[in-house]
Write an enzyme that holds these catalytic residues in place. Structure first.
Site, PDB file in Angstrom:
ATOM      1  N   HIS A 250       0.818  -1.212   0.000  1.00 23.81           N
ATOM      2  CA  HIS A 250       0.000   0.000   0.000  1.00 23.81           C
ATOM      3  C   HIS A 250       0.851   1.260   0.000  1.00 23.81           C
ATOM      4  O   HIS A 250       0.336   2.357   0.241  1.00 23.81           O
ATOM      5  CB  HIS A 250      -0.939  -0.018   1.212  1.00 23.81           C
ATOM      6  CG  HIS A 250      -1.798  -1.243   1.270  1.00 23.81           C
ATOM      7  ND1 HIS A 250      -1.466  -2.352   2.015  1.00 23.81           N
ATOM      8  CD2 HIS A 250      -2.959  -1.556   0.630  1.00 23.81           C
ATOM      9  CE1 HIS A 250      -2.392  -3.287   1.863  1.00 23.81           C
ATOM     10  NE2 HIS A 250      -3.312  -2.829   1.026  1.00 23.81           N
TER      11      HIS A 250
ATOM     12  N   HIS B  25      -5.454   0.443  -2.828  1.00 29.24           N
ATOM     13  CA  HIS B  25      -6.396   0.275  -3.930  1.00 29.24           C
ATOM     14  C   HIS B  25      -6.253   1.456  -4.902  1.00 29.24           C
ATOM     15  O   HIS B  25      -6.084   2.595  -4.491  1.00 29.24           O
ATOM     16  CB  HIS B  25      -7.825   0.119  -3.422  1.00 29.24           C
ATOM     17  CG  HIS B  25      -8.401   1.285  -2.663  1.00 29.24           C
ATOM     18  ND1 HIS B  25      -7.957   1.687  -1.414  1.00 29.24           N
ATOM     19  CD2 HIS B  25      -9.396   2.148  -3.001  1.00 29.24           C
ATOM     20  CE1 HIS B  25      -8.658   2.731  -1.009  1.00 29.24           C
ATOM     21  NE2 HIS B  25      -9.543   3.027  -1.953  1.00 29.24           N
TER      22      HIS B  25
ATOM     23  N   GLY C 264     -11.183  -1.608  -7.574  1.00 28.31           N
ATOM     24  CA  GLY C 264     -11.988  -0.888  -8.532  1.00 28.31           C
ATOM     25  C   GLY C 264     -11.802  -1.301  -9.970  1.00 28.31           C
ATOM     26  O   GLY C 264     -12.224  -0.585 -10.883  1.00 28.31           O
TER      27      GLY C 264
ATOM     28  N   MET D 140     -12.014  -9.037  -8.039  1.00 30.88           N
ATOM     29  CA  MET D 140     -12.718  -9.884  -7.072  1.00 30.88           C
ATOM     30  C   MET D 140     -14.201  -9.972  -7.386  1.00 30.88           C
ATOM     31  O   MET D 140     -14.696 -11.003  -7.827  1.00 30.88           O
ATOM     32  CB  MET D 140     -12.527  -9.375  -5.638  1.00 30.88           C
ATOM     33  CG  MET D 140     -13.285 -10.195  -4.603  1.00 30.88           C
ATOM     34  SD  MET D 140     -13.261  -9.503  -2.929  1.00 30.88           S
ATOM     35  CE  MET D 140     -11.584  -9.855  -2.441  1.00 30.88           C
ATOM     36  N   SER D 141     -14.942  -8.884  -7.176  1.00 30.38           N
ATOM     37  CA  SER D 141     -16.398  -8.971  -7.249  1.00 30.38           C
ATOM     38  C   SER D 141     -16.882  -9.402  -8.630  1.00 30.38           C
ATOM     39  O   SER D 141     -17.801 -10.231  -8.757  1.00 30.38           O
ATOM     40  CB  SER D 141     -17.037  -7.628  -6.868  1.00 30.38           C
ATOM     41  OG  SER D 141     -16.613  -6.594  -7.728  1.00 30.38           O
TER      42      SER D 141
END
Length: 240
Positions: free
Chosen positions: A137, A157, A191, A234-235
């Protein structure tokens, strides 16, 4: 190669290269988890990271055995996540570790009773593992991860995401700085979503793979222009 897989290899939008890593989260699936993972495997991403770190170790071991077998069937690399002992027991030399866990293993100062399981000796972990991923990060994290022996990293992210509600994204400049600072592959995370053609509905349980060949990742080009090897999803992968 069977006909269905050939379809994906030849599709101009197929997720069939080293550019995409699928991250699992069984809580996001509308289908049985293994059924969903088979759908992901048929898209042939570079790798699937089995990130079910909230599972008890024994349950994760059983799941990992099944997922590794599934990934082998479709020639997709399976990365286990956090559970080093599980990887060693299954003789599976592919692991993704949060940076604090990776660092603690190197320094040999992590207690032996934390949830990820630390009972086995890790003196030879770098010899055992062929691929070691981690998550960073900051640029400082990235430099440290490479020094600790990571062979790839995820950085994020990058874009706004529901997974990090209320936290501003770090953006493309951050990603470029990370990529410039290290010599190992960097995959952007956060995202990055997939877009299906109008004839393909991610939530339609009856969708066939033939109707989902037009799949694109709109932000993939942006992250790769920064020097990233690709992106993590991921999603989108848990609902496709």
């Amino acid at each position: 190669m069977n006909e269905e897989k050939l379809l994906y290899e030849n599709s101009r939008h197929a997720l069939q290269s080293d550019n995409i890593i699928a991250i699992t989260n069984r809580h996001l699936c509308h289908r049985p988890f293994m059924e969903q993972l088979e759908r992901v495997c048929k898209l042939h991403p570079h790798a699937i990271v089995l990130r079910e770190k909230d599972m008890p170790e024994a349950e994760y071991l059983s799941l990992a055995r099944d997922v590794i077998a599934l990934c082998k069937e479709y020639d997709v690399q399976c990365m286990l996540h956090s559970f080093i002992n599980v990887a060693m027991e299954l003789e599976h030399p592919y692991i993704h570790l949060p940076l604090p866990i990776l660092e603690a293993y190197i320094k040999k100062d992590m207690p032996g009773d934390i949830s990820t399981g630390m009972s086995k000796s890790t003196d030879n972990y770098q010899q055992f593992f062929k691929v070691i991923g981690t998550s960073v990060h900051s640029v400082e994290d990235a430099i440290k991860a490479e020094q600790l022996g990571a062979t790839y990293m995820t950085a994020g992210h990058i874009f706004a995401t529901d997974c990090k509600k209320g936290l501003p994204p770090r953006g493309l400049d951050f990603l470029k700085n990370v990529c410039d600072a290290v010599g190992i592959p960097v995959y952007a995370i956060g995202g990055i979503n997939i877009t299906l053609s109008d004839n393909s509905k991610a939530s339609d349980a009856s969708s066939t793979y033939d109707s989902m060949q037009d799949i694109s990742v709109p932000r993939l080009a942006d992250v790769m222009e920064c020097g990233a090897a690709g992106g993590c999803i991921m999603s989108g992968m848990m609902r496709v």
